[in-house]
Design an enzyme around this catalytic site. Structure first.
Site, mmCIF file in Angstrom:
data_model
loop_
_atom_site.group_PDB
_atom_site.id
_atom_site.type_symbol
_atom_site.label_atom_id
_atom_site.label_comp_id
_atom_site.label_asym_id
_atom_site.label_seq_id
_atom_site.Cartn_x
_atom_site.Cartn_y
_atom_site.Cartn_z
ATOM 1 N N HIS A 49 51.456 -96.168 -8.320
ATOM 2 C CA HIS A 49 52.672 -96.017 -7.505
ATOM 3 C C HIS A 49 53.281 -97.368 -7.118
ATOM 4 O O HIS A 49 52.670 -98.147 -6.421
ATOM 5 C CB HIS A 49 52.297 -95.217 -6.254
ATOM 6 C CG HIS A 49 53.442 -94.450 -5.641
ATOM 7 N ND1 HIS A 49 54.316 -93.661 -6.359
ATOM 8 C CD2 HIS A 49 53.844 -94.322 -4.340
ATOM 9 C CE1 HIS A 49 55.199 -93.102 -5.546
ATOM 10 N NE2 HIS A 49 54.945 -93.482 -4.314
ATOM 11 N N ASP A 68 50.301 -92.776 -11.896
ATOM 12 C CA ASP A 68 50.861 -92.303 -10.627
ATOM 13 C C ASP A 68 51.269 -90.842 -10.765
ATOM 14 O O ASP A 68 52.095 -90.498 -11.612
ATOM 15 C CB ASP A 68 52.099 -93.161 -10.305
ATOM 16 C CG ASP A 68 52.849 -92.710 -9.061
ATOM 17 O OD1 ASP A 68 52.312 -91.873 -8.310
ATOM 18 O OD2 ASP A 68 53.972 -93.217 -8.848
ATOM 19 N N SER A 109 59.046 -95.421 -4.348
ATOM 20 C CA SER A 109 58.794 -94.049 -3.896
ATOM 21 C C SER A 109 60.112 -93.437 -3.384
ATOM 22 O O SER A 109 61.133 -93.545 -4.066
ATOM 23 C CB SER A 109 57.701 -94.070 -2.831
ATOM 24 O OG SER A 109 57.146 -92.803 -2.637
#
Lengths: 508, 508
Positions: free
Chosen positions: B465, B440, B188
């Protein structure tokens, strides 16, 4: 003579001269040295046609977001679009990443960009470094910008690089030239910035010509003796006698100064103005002449740091070796100094404590006390200067005294890399030319061997400090013509590759 | 419903919830969302054996030199040397470049590093991002560090990267492991930092695994609709009915809320605690459930943002499609929400305005108002969310309201590059893996195609993710096992090459 190494490079420190004694001034980057009384101004009205002066509203702090960081200042840049092929052709933009002084001075000493612009149909842009020339934060006045460490704190290399990135992208956008490739150029500290800019902002510059950029001269990566070793080699290569006379002279000056009326003898021997103060200042004045003569040992007459004949080191040694002066050391040294400081013959006397700063280079003292901990201050036993070791503690002490600040000596290698550069960049990065002339004392801290196919070193045995970037003359030797031709070929290749990739990019 | 886009991502903003209304909170990075009342803490005492907690004295400001910049703070890092081969073997150092929260939380959700450490004989280091967890400047307290924009100003991505560079070099020096190669990992925002770290500090990291890093989600490079489009696709791929029920529900909620006693109907339908306030909060609560279920649509039961069953999107659509609920939309939605918010079955009622922040993620609001102008807020006509355009002005307004600060929306692409990344990096840089799972929503802003031989994209159609970084389970599907195997192979190659170059470097 432990103080010697700092003396050597301490010739300029105009803003803090009252606070810092001669013996512990922070060392300045030698390119920032100039003796104004002998300077024939290179900023002639004629050359002003070379470019137009513009200003960009620049942000004060790119890396933080506190209220102060949002302040802006007017950053100066010079622009010449005479030969530009324009945005429709995606013609290139050549950017000079300004170093520690008035950008006009650097522009006027970077003829290579003007002379190659027609061939490349390039737009020329010379960006002034923050805190130099007219690019002063905090209201535009040098007095305010330099007034204390809270304002001077924003003078750093990373901020300067971010300035260049921001300005270039904005300029290209305004010219609707977003697809025009940018090549960055720089000499000396400007060369360091050019190389780092390509490494850190590859999305903005397709390549960099980094001339005489001592990016390895940090954190004991290269020897702190190399700088003075190379000056020594330069003079010794002209004659063994020249080297010996200089080497023994330091003691002779000290001995004379210690005698009754000794200072008066020195003053008269060197035609020093009546405000002369001591042996240390004379030694600094002489060593500066040797150092800057070595740096600017150009093959043709020049006027970068000082008006000089071709091959000034050779001329200075000729004066020292002149049989007419017999064995009188001071007469020999005076002859050499006169070549460096009085090539025009106008000087009536020499003022050793002149602190004027015509090119606005004074901010370097701050940079030398914060991040630019370049190692130049060691002298080996066989140096023509008195032997001494490099002392980081001396630097710390003088910076504390001058600015009440602690240097961050490992920051530059941390941020930009320098250790094991050949291994690190062998498989990372591309399109940088590292030019170095081996007569240049700074070449000891430069990249002297190819790193990869496109990270290349061009080394000229006979070359001095960023000689490749200077305007060409009819008298330029073959090796210099060859260097410039090679650089043009390499830059052409970068651009061809860029245009190829641009045409090809519809596939992505 | 112009306010909708900000609502969608506004679920967390604990520090400024009193200053910012529900309708104009700055958007938060979705990974920073957690509904604490359903959270089974993952910080169990058992897992603390995974690492040792240490602190490093870090400088406040790497890029300036004003007196304030010299302040220091204690930066936390976690270290595990159980499998390290040690400095004599130049065994590698695996570093997690911490993102916007407590580093322990990220360490515990990055099993990939623990599981591969024995194979690589790697030292594991997880560095906490400044202004998160225990790494608070200005005395160590969050209250002081977050108190105003003068202190919060030092929370930026460039400072964080420089922190990592400084800490890593110091740590290696202390371990006499200067020749140990470093590989950086992150998911991320941490993945963005890992990729940027390799690009900016190639002399410190030999490679980066950047998992689910939306580095292109800036300045209109990728579509502001992609985020919500992907969530829509995820739900629609389970069933057309599921998509339709959700799509029409927003209006139904509005209509019901407008009726007499409508809010009470909604409160009862969704078992909302008695402090429930309005239709907007319910819509935000539901859309957050869809968004985070899509992000964490993992193939096995998980507990990253919330305790969830395997394939939560499928489960939520199953609830919506459940024939037992007939045509009662709210009953269907309640079933879906219950899967996301109450998988454990412990919840008595749902508190929509709970602002607690167990993972210390609140600083993201500041980052989203300064430089992290990620474009996620557009909804196309066929989105399951109400259609709306991305509005930069809305962001500006909410940031002015919340922090009295102006975003710098072009800074991230200026500093790190993003436009034409394939063209720019085709001939520059090396050794980055960009992993993305196409389930994602963030994958729309990721690098989805190989850039060069060593700047590679790994794309998992079924992935969510940074699923690759999670601890493996016996139930992991083949594609996930294959992704991790490929990543190990690529990292092995980087290390082999490094050791080869190291052995070879005597030639330089």
């Amino acid at each position: 003579m432990a103080i010697w190494p700092l003396l050597l490079l301490s010739a300029i420190c105009p803003l803090f001269s009252s606070a810092i004694t001669t013996t512990n001034k922070p060392p300045a980057f030698p390119s920032s040295f100039i003796h104004p009384q002998q300077l024939r101004s290179s900023l002639s009205t004629k050359t002003n046609k070379l470019y137009e002066e513009k200003f960009f509203t620049q942000i004060l702090d790119h890396f933080n977001y506190n209220p102060q960081s949002y302040h802006t200042f007017q950053q100066r840049y010079l622009i010449n679009d005479k030969h530009w092929g324009g945005p429709k052709n995606n013609s290139p933009v050549f950017v000079y990443t300004g170093n520690e002084g008035d950008i006009e001075w650097f522009a006027q000493n970077t003829g290579f960009m003007f002379e190659t612009a027609p061939h490349f149909k390039a737009l020329l842009v010379f960006i002034e470094h923050r805190f130099y020339g007219k690019s002063m934060p905090f209201g535009g006045s040098k007095e305010t910008a330099y007034s204390n460490s809270s304002t001077l704190g924003y003078l750093s290399s990373t901020q300067a690089l971010a300035d260049y990135a921001t300005l270039i992208l904005d300029l290209k956008k305004n010219l609707t030239a977003t697809d025009s490739p940018v090549v960055v150029f720089g000499g000396s500290y400007g060369g360091m910035l050019a190389a780092w800019f390509r490494l850190k902002y590859p999305h903005i510059a397709v390549g960099a010509l980094a001339s005489s950029a001592p990016i390895l001269n940090f954190d004991n990566i290269t020897s702190p003796f190399s700088f003075n070793n190379i000056i020594t080699q330069d003079f010794r290569s002209e004659s063994e006698n020249c080297y010996k006379v200089i080497k023994r002279s330091w003691q002779e000056i000290d001995d004379t100064a210690a005698k009754p009326r000794g200072l008066e003898i020195l003053r008269k021997s060197f035609r020093i103005c009546s405000n002369y103060v001591g042996a240390g200042a004379l030694q600094g004045w002489l060593s500066s002449a040797y150092t800057y003569a070595a740096m600017t040992d150009y093959p043709t007459p020049s006027n970068f740091l000082s008006p000089l004949p071709a091959y000034p080191v050779k001329q200075m040694c000729k004066a020292i070796d002149d049989p007419k002066t017999g064995n009188i050391t001071f007469e020999k040294l005076y002859g050499a100094a006169n070549i460096f400081y009085n090539h025009t013959g106008d000087a009536k006397c020499f003022d050793l404590i002149d602190n004027s700063d015509p090119h606005g280079l004074g901010g370097w003292s701050w940079q030398a006390c914060t991040e630019m901990i370049l190692l130049t201050d060691g002298s080996a036993e066989d140096s023509m200067f008195p032997a001494s070791n490099y002392s980081y503690n001396d630097r710390v002490e003088s910076c504390k005294y001058g600015y009440n600040i602690e240097p961050r000596p490992t920051w530059i290698p941390t941020e930009f890399g320098a250790h094991n550069i050949h291994r690190v960049l062998k498989r990372f990065g591309s399109n940088i030319i590292f030019f170095n002339g081996l007569r240049d004392p700074w070449s000891g801290g430069g990249v002297l061997k190819d790193i990869s196919k496109s990270l290349v070193a061009i080394v000229a045995k006979e070359g001095a400090h960023h000689v490749d970037l200077r305007f060409s003359t009819k008298e330029d030797p073959n090796w210099l013509q060859h260097v410039r031709k090679t650089e043009v070929q390499i830059i052409s290749k970068w651009l061809s590759q860029y245009y190829h990739d641009l045409a090809d990019s519809s596939h992505y």
